[in-house]
Design a protein around this motif. Sequence first.
Motif, mmCIF file in Angstrom:
data_model
loop_
_atom_site.group_PDB
_atom_site.id
_atom_site.type_symbol
_atom_site.label_atom_id
_atom_site.label_comp_id
_atom_site.label_asym_id
_atom_site.label_seq_id
_atom_site.Cartn_x
_atom_site.Cartn_y
_atom_site.Cartn_z
ATOM 1 N N LEU A 37 0.827 -1.210 0.000
ATOM 2 C CA LEU A 37 0.000 0.000 0.000
ATOM 3 C C LEU A 37 0.859 1.256 0.000
ATOM 4 C CD1 LEU A 37 -2.813 -1.031 2.516
ATOM 5 C CD2 LEU A 37 -3.010 -0.817 0.032
ATOM 6 N N GLY A 38 1.949 1.216 0.752
ATOM 7 C CA GLY A 38 2.815 2.385 0.821
ATOM 8 C C GLY A 38 3.498 2.709 -0.485
ATOM 9 N N ALA A 39 3.625 1.728 -1.376
ATOM 10 C CA ALA A 39 4.289 1.943 -2.668
ATOM 11 C C ALA A 39 3.320 2.369 -3.765
ATOM 12 C CB ALA A 39 5.010 0.659 -3.093
ATOM 13 N N LEU A 40 2.033 2.460 -3.436
ATOM 14 C CA LEU A 40 1.034 2.777 -4.456
ATOM 15 C C LEU A 40 0.982 4.271 -4.732
ATOM 16 C CD1 LEU A 40 -1.906 0.437 -3.348
ATOM 17 C CD2 LEU A 40 -0.134 0.009 -5.071
ATOM 18 N N PRO A 41 0.585 4.652 -5.953
ATOM 19 C CA PRO A 41 0.482 6.084 -6.276
ATOM 20 C C PRO A 41 -0.668 6.727 -5.520
ATOM 21 C CG PRO A 41 -0.371 4.740 -8.076
ATOM 22 C CD PRO A 41 0.267 3.795 -7.102
ATOM 23 N N PRO A 42 -0.566 8.012 -5.181
ATOM 24 C CA PRO A 42 -1.631 8.686 -4.429
ATOM 25 C C PRO A 42 -2.888 8.952 -5.247
ATOM 26 C CG PRO A 42 0.091 10.244 -5.045
ATOM 27 C CD PRO A 42 0.586 8.886 -5.442
ATOM 28 N N SER A 43 -2.842 8.681 -6.547
ATOM 29 C CA SER A 43 -4.006 8.962 -7.400
ATOM 30 C C SER A 43 -5.133 7.959 -7.215
ATOM 31 C CB SER A 43 -3.575 8.970 -8.871
ATOM 32 O OG SER A 43 -2.991 7.726 -9.234
ATOM 33 N N VAL A 44 -4.860 6.826 -6.542
ATOM 34 C CA VAL A 44 -5.898 5.820 -6.316
ATOM 35 C C VAL A 44 -6.156 5.680 -4.821
ATOM 36 C CG1 VAL A 44 -5.388 4.510 -8.412
ATOM 37 C CG2 VAL A 44 -4.203 3.955 -6.288
ATOM 38 N N LYS A 45 -7.353 5.234 -4.491
ATOM 39 C CA LYS A 45 -7.700 4.988 -3.095
ATOM 40 C C LYS A 45 -6.994 3.718 -2.632
ATOM 41 C CE LYS A 45 -11.909 5.880 -1.929
ATOM 42 N NZ LYS A 45 -11.723 7.059 -1.038
ATOM 43 N N ARG A 46 -6.230 3.841 -1.560
ATOM 44 C CA ARG A 46 -5.510 2.699 -0.998
ATOM 45 C C ARG A 46 -6.359 2.070 0.094
ATOM 46 N NH1 ARG A 46 -0.247 6.359 -0.188
ATOM 47 N NH2 ARG A 46 -1.962 7.721 0.387
ATOM 48 N N VAL A 47 -6.751 0.817 -0.137
ATOM 49 C CA VAL A 47 -7.675 0.125 0.759
ATOM 50 C C VAL A 47 -6.915 -0.948 1.518
ATOM 51 C CG1 VAL A 47 -9.841 -1.152 0.939
ATOM 52 C CG2 VAL A 47 -9.538 0.553 -0.888
ATOM 53 N N GLY A 48 -6.846 -0.804 2.823
ATOM 54 C CA GLY A 48 -6.183 -1.792 3.662
ATOM 55 C C GLY A 48 -7.166 -2.832 4.154
ATOM 56 N N MET A 49 -6.880 -4.096 3.889
ATOM 57 C CA MET A 49 -7.772 -5.197 4.257
ATOM 58 C C MET A 49 -7.295 -5.820 5.562
ATOM 59 S SD MET A 49 -10.501 -6.770 3.468
ATOM 60 C CE MET A 49 -11.406 -8.318 3.345
ATOM 61 N N ALA A 50 -7.993 -5.476 6.668
ATOM 62 C CA ALA A 50 -7.627 -6.020 7.969
ATOM 63 C C ALA A 50 -8.555 -7.145 8.402
ATOM 64 C CB ALA A 50 -7.645 -4.911 9.022
ATOM 65 N N ALA A 51 -9.597 -7.391 7.617
ATOM 66 C CA ALA A 51 -10.607 -8.366 8.036
ATOM 67 C C ALA A 51 -10.092 -9.797 7.993
ATOM 68 C CB ALA A 51 -11.853 -8.244 7.163
ATOM 69 N N ASP A 52 -9.095 -10.077 7.151
ATOM 70 C CA ASP A 52 -8.581 -11.442 7.021
ATOM 71 C C ASP A 52 -7.170 -11.581 7.571
ATOM 72 O OD1 ASP A 52 -10.901 -12.373 5.878
ATOM 73 O OD2 ASP A 52 -10.239 -11.992 3.831
ATOM 74 N N GLY A 53 -6.851 -10.862 8.638
ATOM 75 C CA GLY A 53 -5.556 -11.056 9.281
ATOM 76 C C GLY A 53 -4.615 -9.889 9.218
ATOM 77 N N GLY A 54 -4.935 -8.840 8.457
ATOM 78 C CA GLY A 54 -4.064 -7.677 8.396
ATOM 79 C C GLY A 54 -4.085 -6.898 9.711
ATOM 80 N N ASP A 55 -3.045 -6.127 9.947
ATOM 81 C CA ASP A 55 -2.921 -5.333 11.166
ATOM 82 C C ASP A 55 -3.574 -3.968 10.950
ATOM 83 O OD1 ASP A 55 -2.231 -3.899 13.380
ATOM 84 O OD2 ASP A 55 -0.072 -4.160 13.166
ATOM 85 N N PRO A 56 -4.728 -3.686 11.583
ATOM 86 C CA PRO A 56 -5.433 -2.421 11.333
ATOM 87 C C PRO A 56 -4.581 -1.195 11.617
ATOM 88 C CG PRO A 56 -6.817 -3.947 12.569
ATOM 89 C CD PRO A 56 -5.455 -4.547 12.525
ATOM 90 N N ALA A 57 -3.787 -1.235 12.701
ATOM 91 C CA ALA A 57 -2.988 -0.067 13.051
ATOM 92 C C ALA A 57 -1.920 0.218 12.000
ATOM 93 C CB ALA A 57 -2.353 -0.272 14.423
ATOM 94 N N ALA A 58 -1.232 -0.831 11.552
ATOM 95 C CA ALA A 58 -0.195 -0.652 10.535
ATOM 96 C C ALA A 58 -0.798 -0.209 9.203
ATOM 97 C CB ALA A 58 0.591 -1.950 10.358
ATOM 98 N N LEU A 59 -1.934 -0.775 8.859
ATOM 99 C CA LEU A 59 -2.581 -0.415 7.600
ATOM 100 C C LEU A 59 -3.087 1.022 7.627
ATOM 101 C CD1 LEU A 59 -4.580 -3.715 6.989
ATOM 102 C CD2 LEU A 59 -2.678 -2.872 5.607
#
Length: 360
Positions: A37-59
Amino acid sequence: MKLAWIDLRGLDEPLAVAEEAAHVGAHGLLSDDPAVLGALPPSVKRVGMAADGGDPAALAEVADVVVVDHRHAPARRDDDSGVFVRVDDHASLDVACDSAGRPGWTLIDFTDPTKIPLEIVLAAADGTQGRTVTLVHDLEEAQIVVGVLERGSDGVLFAPRGVGETTELMSLLQVATPKIDMSPLEVAAITHVGLGDRVCVDTCSHLGPDEGILVGSYAGGMVLVSSETHPLPYMPTRPFRVNAGALHSYTLGPENRTRYLSELGSGSELLAVRTNGETRRVVVGRAKIETRPLLRIEARSASGTAVDLLVQDDWHVRVLGPEAEVRNVTDLKPGDELAGATLTDPRHVGYAVREFLLEK
């Protein structure tokens, strides 16, 4: 246009797919990896998926929206909040209906292969501030999801297998059709020309009283031929049908491409057109070609463009006037005005081309 979220999880080259997605106008890129997510361009919405094991705080540090399982949904939701619901029974369907009606995003995975649960969620959320994104497994399902209940889900989450499929998805989601600049056409002459083959186009849609399809002998101009929505003596109305014209005629389809009436068949797509120029895609269910007496209508636009139409020589065949007046073709006379459109470019195999072409 419907929203497209692209799922980058599990891809060998997520950043290559992300680059393609950004180039073709995808609205969101989803990952459970903060580094991606951090490497993505700012022109798109970056969606962090925490529902399947991702860390909500880090995302949350790199994502524009963080999606969490519905059981961990924040009490207060906004455009930065997303909730994931997997609908596999009645209880989870109730959760999805409730969530979809609240502000923020609801990402839903329907395990039922039918679209009945999606219809229920969309009905429950109608008129609310919530926005729904539906997980789809392939491009065919994406096309279905965006059309459920005529308005469809606000968007889809699609996991491409590699570079190329996101471009296909974005093309598919271009569901909006252009408004056509309609022009009043003045009837110049009416001629009975004898027998010929005409085409009735039976669509899979209920056409409105001011709606029909554009038909003409020349690609440069077409007349708006009415559907059989209006009452007729001796027979029931058939609001799906347009008694369109002789089989050589052009009609207008999606992507500004013309088709011959003779080419149409079950599954073909056309533009249904209203007298105010609004359009929508309709699917042809059947095309009926039969030999009938034909009537030739010659007309001209205010700019002098010649428009020609051959239709069945019968009172119940109708065209529309500029104000949606219904005109029986056998009652037409010089000076009458018809609704129509003039197109600027000549055609080759249906595509607009820039070359000399004379039709007469």
